[in-house]
Write a protein that holds these residues in place. Structure first.
Motif, PDB file in Angstrom:
ATOM      1  N   VAL A 272     166.728  82.579  78.803  1.00  0.00           N
ATOM      2  CA  VAL A 272     166.675  81.235  78.201  1.00  0.00           C
ATOM      3  C   VAL A 272     165.555  80.404  78.826  1.00  0.00           C
ATOM      4  CG1 VAL A 272     167.925  79.062  77.919  1.00  0.00           C
ATOM      5  CG2 VAL A 272     169.100  81.236  77.535  1.00  0.00           C
ATOM      6  N   LEU A 273     165.519  80.355  80.163  1.00  0.00           N
ATOM      7  CA  LEU A 273     164.517  79.534  80.839  1.00  0.00           C
ATOM      8  C   LEU A 273     163.106  80.079  80.633  1.00  0.00           C
ATOM      9  CD1 LEU A 273     166.345  78.775  84.215  1.00  0.00           C
ATOM     10  CD2 LEU A 273     166.050  77.262  82.253  1.00  0.00           C
ATOM     11  N   LEU A 274     162.974  81.391  80.731  1.00  0.00           N
ATOM     12  CA  LEU A 274     161.650  81.994  80.567  1.00  0.00           C
ATOM     13  C   LEU A 274     161.158  81.863  79.129  1.00  0.00           C
ATOM     14  CD1 LEU A 274     159.642  83.451  82.400  1.00  0.00           C
ATOM     15  CD2 LEU A 274     160.588  85.610  81.607  1.00  0.00           C
ATOM     16  N   GLY A 275     162.061  82.063  78.157  1.00  0.00           N
ATOM     17  CA  GLY A 275     161.672  81.909  76.764  1.00  0.00           C
ATOM     18  C   GLY A 275     161.244  80.495  76.432  1.00  0.00           C
TER      19      GLY A 275
ATOM     20  N   ASP B 248     154.496  87.666  62.418  1.00  0.00           N
ATOM     21  CA  ASP B 248     154.196  86.500  61.581  1.00  0.00           C
ATOM     22  C   ASP B 248     153.646  85.346  62.406  1.00  0.00           C
ATOM     23  OD1 ASP B 248     156.580  86.261  62.900  1.00  0.00           O
ATOM     24  OD2 ASP B 248     157.568  85.112  61.326  1.00  0.00           O
ATOM     25  N   ALA B 249     153.892  85.360  63.721  1.00  0.00           N
ATOM     26  CA  ALA B 249     153.349  84.344  64.627  1.00  0.00           C
ATOM     27  C   ALA B 249     152.687  85.074  65.790  1.00  0.00           C
ATOM     28  CB  ALA B 249     154.457  83.418  65.124  1.00  0.00           C
ATOM     29  N   VAL B 250     151.374  84.915  65.879  1.00  0.00           N
ATOM     30  CA  VAL B 250     150.601  85.663  66.885  1.00  0.00           C
ATOM     31  C   VAL B 250     149.642  84.704  67.580  1.00  0.00           C
ATOM     32  CG1 VAL B 250     149.021  87.573  67.273  1.00  0.00           C
ATOM     33  CG2 VAL B 250     150.746  87.738  65.472  1.00  0.00           C
ATOM     34  N   PRO B 251     149.612  84.697  68.927  1.00  0.00           N
ATOM     35  CA  PRO B 251     148.636  83.860  69.638  1.00  0.00           C
ATOM     36  C   PRO B 251     147.206  84.334  69.370  1.00  0.00           C
ATOM     37  CG  PRO B 251     150.405  84.575  71.106  1.00  0.00           C
ATOM     38  CD  PRO B 251     150.526  85.377  69.858  1.00  0.00           C
TER      39      PRO B 251
ATOM     40  N   GLY C 119     158.629  74.730  66.907  1.00  0.00           N
ATOM     41  CA  GLY C 119     159.567  75.665  66.293  1.00  0.00           C
ATOM     42  C   GLY C 119     158.942  77.031  66.101  1.00  0.00           C
ATOM     43  N   ASP C 120     157.667  77.058  65.690  1.00  0.00           N
ATOM     44  CA  ASP C 120     156.963  78.331  65.570  1.00  0.00           C
ATOM     45  C   ASP C 120     156.873  79.030  66.928  1.00  0.00           C
ATOM     46  OD1 ASP C 120     156.543  77.819  62.886  1.00  0.00           O
ATOM     47  OD2 ASP C 120     154.538  76.971  63.204  1.00  0.00           O
ATOM     48  N   ALA C 121     156.636  78.240  67.972  1.00  0.00           N
ATOM     49  CA  ALA C 121     156.518  78.814  69.309  1.00  0.00           C
ATOM     50  C   ALA C 121     157.848  79.389  69.790  1.00  0.00           C
ATOM     51  CB  ALA C 121     156.025  77.746  70.292  1.00  0.00           C
ATOM     52  N   VAL C 122     158.943  78.695  69.504  1.00  0.00           N
ATOM     53  CA  VAL C 122     160.264  79.210  69.893  1.00  0.00           C
ATOM     54  C   VAL C 122     160.568  80.507  69.138  1.00  0.00           C
ATOM     55  CG1 VAL C 122     162.741  78.734  69.815  1.00  0.00           C
ATOM     56  CG2 VAL C 122     161.160  76.944  70.531  1.00  0.00           C
ATOM     57  N   TRP C 123     160.262  80.540  67.847  1.00  0.00           N
ATOM     58  CA  TRP C 123     160.469  81.757  67.064  1.00  0.00           C
ATOM     59  C   TRP C 123     159.647  82.915  67.632  1.00  0.00           C
ATOM     60  CZ3 TRP C 123     163.413  84.232  63.796  1.00  0.00           C
ATOM     61  CH2 TRP C 123     162.892  85.303  63.076  1.00  0.00           C
ATOM     62  N   TRP C 124     158.400  82.625  67.982  1.00  0.00           N
ATOM     63  CA  TRP C 124     157.538  83.648  68.574  1.00  0.00           C
ATOM     64  C   TRP C 124     158.111  84.144  69.897  1.00  0.00           C
ATOM     65  CZ3 TRP C 124     155.282  82.995  73.355  1.00  0.00           C
ATOM     66  CH2 TRP C 124     154.439  84.034  73.772  1.00  0.00           C
ATOM     67  N   ALA C 125     158.609  83.222  70.735  1.00  0.00           N
ATOM     68  CA  ALA C 125     159.154  83.612  72.038  1.00  0.00           C
ATOM     69  C   ALA C 125     160.395  84.489  71.872  1.00  0.00           C
ATOM     70  CB  ALA C 125     159.488  82.369  72.853  1.00  0.00           C
ATOM     71  N   CYS C 126     161.254  84.148  70.913  1.00  0.00           N
ATOM     72  CA  CYS C 126     162.449  84.961  70.673  1.00  0.00           C
ATOM     73  C   CYS C 126     162.077  86.361  70.208  1.00  0.00           C
ATOM     74  CB  CYS C 126     163.346  84.284  69.638  1.00  0.00           C
ATOM     75  SG  CYS C 126     164.110  82.739  70.169  1.00  0.00           S
ATOM     76  N   ALA C 127     161.127  86.447  69.282  1.00  0.00           N
ATOM     77  CA  ALA C 127     160.712  87.753  68.776  1.00  0.00           C
ATOM     78  C   ALA C 127     160.041  88.584  69.864  1.00  0.00           C
ATOM     79  CB  ALA C 127     159.758  87.570  67.598  1.00  0.00           C
ATOM     80  N   THR C 128     159.305  87.930  70.747  1.00  0.00           N
ATOM     81  CA  THR C 128     158.604  88.658  71.810  1.00  0.00           C
ATOM     82  C   THR C 128     159.569  89.116  72.896  1.00  0.00           C
ATOM     83  OG1 THR C 128     156.624  87.319  71.385  1.00  0.00           O
ATOM     84  CG2 THR C 128     156.707  88.530  73.458  1.00  0.00           C
ATOM     85  N   LEU C 129     160.480  88.242  73.294  1.00  0.00           N
ATOM     86  CA  LEU C 129     161.441  88.601  74.345  1.00  0.00           C
ATOM     87  C   LEU C 129     162.347  89.754  73.920  1.00  0.00           C
ATOM     88  CD1 LEU C 129     162.627  85.271  76.004  1.00  0.00           C
ATOM     89  CD2 LEU C 129     161.739  87.278  77.176  1.00  0.00           C
TER      90      LEU C 129
END
Length: 225
Positions: free
Chosen positions: A132-135, A175-178, A158-168
């Motif tokens: 949770v904290l790292l995401g 669909d969201a890429v840095p 919101g896009d960043a949170v979605w990206w973090a969840c998918a990456t973790l």
């Protein structure tokens, strides 16, 4: 004068670490809140952004003082940087302080006679809290890097949170890429941490299941199906 490092003082070092782990964890949460305000608050929301910046600087100064004190008490000199590489990385990147949750839990449990949680519960609790904290930290960092960048598709938090969840979770929908260098560095670190946390949770859960099934087999009478 001699350039040799001071003699180690393991007792004082241990006492210092036990006394400061929990306060520094609280300071890390304050740092995270301050950084979140700096990233998410509108640019015209003063004086909150200035207060947040002051909190970020003050808490980082606490981390630096703690690092210097432990380096001095260890008596290792420059070797402290190599043997305590995680502490060095966390000092440079305070958003990674959630990785020190294990040390914090250990410091708290040393004040008690016995742990309140079993080994498997401790692993699950550590992995969950760290995730949770790292995401959240990674979502803030990548949003800070990506917003406003040419060609970026992470435009909102919101896009960043979605990206973090998918990456973790190692799903990686794509669909969201840095697109920035800083964002990709954050993504690389988050992918490595996600694999480690997923392996820890999966291994702990599998080991717990094996232990439960073994106990059930031992309770069965001999010769039963």
């Amino acid at each position: 004068m001699s350039d040799r490092p001071d003699p180690p003082d393991p007792i004082r070092l241990k006492e210092w670490e036990q006394r400061t782990e929990v306060p520094l964890f609280v300071a890390a949460l304050i740092f995270l809140v301050g950084y979140a305000v700096r990233v998410l608050a509108p640019h015209d929301s003063e004086p909150w952004r200035d207060i947040a910046l002051a909190l970020v600087c003050a808490t980082w100064l606490l981390f630096a003082v703690d690092y210097v004190v432990r380096l001095h008490l260890s008596g290792l000199g420059r070797r402290f940087v190599r043997t305590h590489w995680l502490d060095t990385v966390v000092l440079a990147l305070p958003l990674l302080r959630p990785l020190r949750v294990v040390q914090i839990y250990t410091a708290v449990q040393k004040r008690r006679d016995r742990p309140r949680l079993s080994l498997y519960a401790r692993v699950m609790a550590y992995a969950g809290l760290t995730t949770v904290l790292l995401g959240f930290s990674a979502a803030l960092a990548v949003y800070h890097q990506e917003r406003g960048a040419p060609g970026a598709n992470i435009r909102t938090f919101g896009d960043a949170v979605w990206w973090a969840c998918a990456t973790l979770t190692t799903v990686g929908y794509g669909d969201a890429v840095p697109v920035t260098l800083g964002g990709r560095i954050v993504a690389t670190g988050l992918m490595a941490c996600g694999l480690a946390l997923l392996g820890a949770v999966t291994g702990s859960f599998s080991s717990w299941l094996l232990q439960v099934f073994t106990r059930e087999d031992e309770k069965r009478p001999p010769g039963s199906a």
